[in-house]
Design a protein around this motif. Sequence first.
Motif, PDB file in Angstrom:
ATOM      1  N   LEU B 227       0.861  -1.164   0.000  1.00 47.48           N
ATOM      2  CA  LEU B 227       0.000   0.000   0.000  1.00 47.48           C
ATOM      3  C   LEU B 227       0.907   1.227   0.000  1.00 47.48           C
ATOM      4  CD1 LEU B 227      -3.102   0.062   0.241  1.00 47.48           C
ATOM      5  CD2 LEU B 227      -2.828   0.571   2.639  1.00 47.48           C
ATOM      6  N   TYR B 228       0.585   2.249  -0.847  1.00 48.49           N
ATOM      7  CA  TYR B 228       1.478   3.398  -0.916  1.00 48.49           C
ATOM      8  C   TYR B 228       1.448   4.159   0.404  1.00 48.49           C
ATOM      9  CZ  TYR B 228       4.236   7.074  -2.929  1.00 48.49           C
ATOM     10  OH  TYR B 228       5.253   7.947  -3.178  1.00 48.49           O
ATOM     11  N   ILE B 229       2.565   4.823   0.724  1.00 41.76           N
ATOM     12  CA  ILE B 229       2.773   5.379   2.060  1.00 41.76           C
ATOM     13  C   ILE B 229       1.704   6.412   2.426  1.00 41.76           C
ATOM     14  CG2 ILE B 229       4.322   7.245   1.327  1.00 41.76           C
ATOM     15  CD1 ILE B 229       5.068   5.009   4.281  1.00 41.76           C
ATOM     16  N   THR B 230       1.197   7.173   1.434  1.00 37.20           N
ATOM     17  CA  THR B 230       0.182   8.192   1.743  1.00 37.20           C
ATOM     18  C   THR B 230      -1.162   7.572   2.084  1.00 37.20           C
ATOM     19  OG1 THR B 230      -0.172   8.316  -0.620  1.00 37.20           O
ATOM     20  CG2 THR B 230       1.146  10.070   0.371  1.00 37.20           C
ATOM     21  N   MET B 231      -1.346   6.299   1.745  1.00 37.67           N
ATOM     22  CA  MET B 231      -2.564   5.603   2.157  1.00 37.67           C
ATOM     23  C   MET B 231      -2.298   4.789   3.404  1.00 37.67           C
ATOM     24  SD  MET B 231      -4.086   4.145  -1.341  1.00 37.67           S
ATOM     25  CE  MET B 231      -4.908   5.163  -2.526  1.00 37.67           C
ATOM     26  N   LEU B 232      -1.043   4.303   3.555  1.00 47.30           N
ATOM     27  CA  LEU B 232      -0.707   3.432   4.673  1.00 47.30           C
ATOM     28  C   LEU B 232      -0.802   4.180   5.997  1.00 47.30           C
ATOM     29  CD1 LEU B 232       0.265   0.631   5.443  1.00 47.30           C
ATOM     30  CD2 LEU B 232       2.593   1.452   5.274  1.00 47.30           C
ATOM     31  N   TRP B 233      -0.293   5.437   6.030  1.00 48.81           N
ATOM     32  CA  TRP B 233      -0.256   6.168   7.304  1.00 48.81           C
ATOM     33  C   TRP B 233      -1.648   6.407   7.881  1.00 48.81           C
ATOM     34  CZ3 TRP B 233       2.813   6.386  11.067  1.00 48.81           C
ATOM     35  CH2 TRP B 233       4.191   6.277  10.878  1.00 48.81           C
ATOM     36  N   PRO B 234      -2.586   6.988   7.123  1.00 51.18           N
ATOM     37  CA  PRO B 234      -3.926   7.151   7.720  1.00 51.18           C
ATOM     38  C   PRO B 234      -4.549   5.823   8.130  1.00 51.18           C
ATOM     39  CG  PRO B 234      -3.923   7.752   5.388  1.00 51.18           C
ATOM     40  CD  PRO B 234      -2.508   7.604   5.791  1.00 51.18           C
ATOM     41  N   LEU B 235      -4.263   4.753   7.362  1.00 52.54           N
ATOM     42  CA  LEU B 235      -4.829   3.445   7.712  1.00 52.54           C
ATOM     43  C   LEU B 235      -4.274   2.953   9.042  1.00 52.54           C
ATOM     44  CD1 LEU B 235      -6.558   1.057   6.932  1.00 52.54           C
ATOM     45  CD2 LEU B 235      -4.601   0.084   5.762  1.00 52.54           C
ATOM     46  N   LEU B 236      -2.947   3.101   9.219  1.00 51.61           N
ATOM     47  CA  LEU B 236      -2.339   2.630  10.466  1.00 51.61           C
ATOM     48  C   LEU B 236      -2.851   3.450  11.644  1.00 51.61           C
ATOM     49  CD1 LEU B 236       1.363   1.866   9.480  1.00 51.61           C
ATOM     50  CD2 LEU B 236      -0.535   0.298   9.850  1.00 51.61           C
ATOM     51  N   ILE B 237      -2.984   4.769  11.449  1.00 50.27           N
ATOM     52  CA  ILE B 237      -3.455   5.626  12.542  1.00 50.27           C
ATOM     53  C   ILE B 237      -4.893   5.270  12.901  1.00 50.27           C
ATOM     54  CG2 ILE B 237      -4.063   8.012  13.107  1.00 50.27           C
ATOM     55  CD1 ILE B 237      -1.574   8.861  11.537  1.00 50.27           C
ATOM     56  N   ALA B 238      -5.722   5.068  11.883  1.00 51.55           N
ATOM     57  CA  ALA B 238      -7.122   4.700  12.158  1.00 51.55           C
ATOM     58  C   ALA B 238      -7.186   3.339  12.848  1.00 51.55           C
ATOM     59  CB  ALA B 238      -7.925   4.680  10.859  1.00 51.55           C
ATOM     60  N   SER B 239      -6.304   2.393  12.431  1.00 52.47           N
ATOM     61  CA  SER B 239      -6.325   1.066  13.053  1.00 52.47           C
ATOM     62  C   SER B 239      -5.942   1.161  14.523  1.00 52.47           C
ATOM     63  CB  SER B 239      -5.350   0.126  12.348  1.00 52.47           C
ATOM     64  OG  SER B 239      -5.698  -0.015  11.002  1.00 52.47           O
ATOM     65  N   LEU B 240      -4.899   1.939  14.811  1.00 48.08           N
ATOM     66  CA  LEU B 240      -4.493   2.124  16.209  1.00 48.08           C
ATOM     67  C   LEU B 240      -5.621   2.784  17.001  1.00 48.08           C
ATOM     68  CD1 LEU B 240      -2.121   1.708  18.095  1.00 48.08           C
ATOM     69  CD2 LEU B 240      -1.344   4.013  17.548  1.00 48.08           C
ATOM     70  N   GLY B 241      -6.281   3.784  16.368  1.00 54.53           N
ATOM     71  CA  GLY B 241      -7.390   4.459  17.030  1.00 54.53           C
ATOM     72  C   GLY B 241      -8.526   3.486  17.326  1.00 54.53           C
ATOM     73  N   PHE B 242      -8.880   2.660  16.328  1.00 60.92           N
ATOM     74  CA  PHE B 242      -9.951   1.666  16.533  1.00 60.92           C
ATOM     75  C   PHE B 242      -9.588   0.732  17.680  1.00 60.92           C
ATOM     76  CE2 PHE B 242     -13.240   1.145  13.032  1.00 60.92           C
ATOM     77  CZ  PHE B 242     -13.138   2.451  12.604  1.00 60.92           C
ATOM     78  N   THR B 243      -8.292   0.295  17.707  1.00 62.17           N
ATOM     79  CA  THR B 243      -7.857  -0.632  18.758  1.00 62.17           C
ATOM     80  C   THR B 243      -8.058  -0.008  20.132  1.00 62.17           C
ATOM     81  OG1 THR B 243      -6.179  -1.338  17.196  1.00 62.17           O
ATOM     82  CG2 THR B 243      -5.974  -2.139  19.443  1.00 62.17           C
ATOM     83  N   LEU B 244      -7.618   1.269  20.278  1.00 66.10           N
ATOM     84  CA  LEU B 244      -7.738   1.924  21.580  1.00 66.10           C
ATOM     85  C   LEU B 244      -9.205   2.134  21.940  1.00 66.10           C
ATOM     86  CD1 LEU B 244      -4.824   4.503  21.371  1.00 66.10           C
ATOM     87  CD2 LEU B 244      -4.945   2.415  22.718  1.00 66.10           C
ATOM     88  N   VAL B 245     -10.024   2.505  20.940  1.00 64.55           N
ATOM     89  CA  VAL B 245     -11.449   2.705  21.213  1.00 64.55           C
ATOM     90  C   VAL B 245     -12.084   1.391  21.669  1.00 64.55           C
ATOM     91  CG1 VAL B 245     -13.667   3.137  20.102  1.00 64.55           C
ATOM     92  CG2 VAL B 245     -11.777   4.705  19.733  1.00 64.55           C
TER      93      VAL B 245
END
Lengths: 216, 278
Positions: B227-245
């Motif tokens: 996945l290109y880096i400009t798509m990977l970063w928001p995805l990783l941040i959202a995944s971490l956010g979902f995990t914490l939520v």
Amino acid sequence: MRFSALIGRELRLSLRHGGDTLAVLLFFVLAASLFPLALGPAPGVLRAIAPGIVWVTALLASLLPLDRLFGADFEDGSLDLLLLSGLPAAAVALAKAAGHWLVTGLPLLLIAGPLATMLGLRPAALPVLLAGLGLGTLVLSLLGTAGAAIVLGARRGGVLLPLLVLPLATPVLIFGAGAAAAGSPRAALLYLAAILAAALPLCPLAAGAALRAAVE
Amino acid sequence: MPRRLQIVAVILYEGFVEFTAPVAEPAPRRVGGRLHRFANPGRFLRLSGRVLPWLAWPGAILTAAGLVWGFAFSPPDWQQGETVRILYVHVPAAWMASAGYAGLAVASLFSLVWRHPLADLAAAEISPVGAGFTALCLVSGSLWGAPEWGTWWVWDARLTSVLVLFFLYLGHVVLVRAFDNPERGYRAGAILALIGAVDLPIIHYSVQWWNTLHQGNSISLIGPSRLYITMLWPLLIASLGFTLVFAAIVTARLRAAVMERRIRALLQSRAEAAEVVA
């Protein structure tokens, strides 16, 4: 031997309540014969979906007697005695599963052949369907025994049981019906055998743990 | 690494031996013993009260940041166009659906083997949340499938195995609450959750074993991302956010369950005291 005595007890019980087995078989045949009525009797359609019909109805029929598999023994206290008999709880569960297969799976298997023929299945595909059903009903008996032990003592256990067992039975259905429909059934049958090999030790263990929790 | 594996093997073996022990006796507290400190409800409420804001606020902020980045500032896909933005909801929800079930299975293991009272409650509180995230994954995937695959649903291996996961979650939710004696519900639910754990590897490998409509994995813990880096970063941040939520919701529900249990005990003792006076 206590294990075979337990299976013998199951068989005697079901012989004396012969109507239970008969009701399961009747449900199997009736439910399967609804499909030609609903979908129309076109032989082409029926031939294509015959293995699926036989599998789905066999799966549902094998769920019917699970409700009472441990229920009567649980209520009158026989289950406590069975667990005190010196047999491990898993062995008690395995004997119950064997009993369930002998009085439900085996009769279903015997009647599946004529039923599939009535639905227009090619005679050449029949041995594969029966081989798959033979393996599959064994897995269903094991899974069903585990499910019946888990819901023992629950409110509305009879309604709950299919909700728990059906999702777990989906791989059996997929490979079983797939074997009968595919050109070369070897892979699907081997998968079924592999599932059986995994379920044979694991399901009685789980059922045994649930039985011990139920009589605690 | 081998040492860590060894410890895991020992823990699993001890768990198995204790699980299959034919005689019902109090389990020796070796591995679980240290965790039994948190079985004290007062200590748990104090600790979790301190931890909860650190899960909830970063979770909310990261989720919002990941979604805003994904929805507004990441590039559209060269094939899918703007539709690709469903990715930033779908993949984190799918990740939490599987990870939540793994958490449920671990809690169930602790509840069965070490009879940890908190693990009982945790399993009962994880499954409704996990079912919610699984529903989100299925719905977002369906909305994505309609424009891209031309169908809302296919009976493909990945979709079917996630649907089975959804049913397993719901079965656990219903089963745990179906007994008059809650202890029985926890035992039964734990056994069911452990049986259902066989679905997790099936979900993970379904896109490799059966090559159908659902695409393969684009990101993995090992090896480079496709996945290109400009798509990977928001995805990783959202995944971490979902995990914490997810963790925050479960912790809050767990606190509510512990307090509910306390209130029930309090009401019961008050009723008994009133009975004695009368």
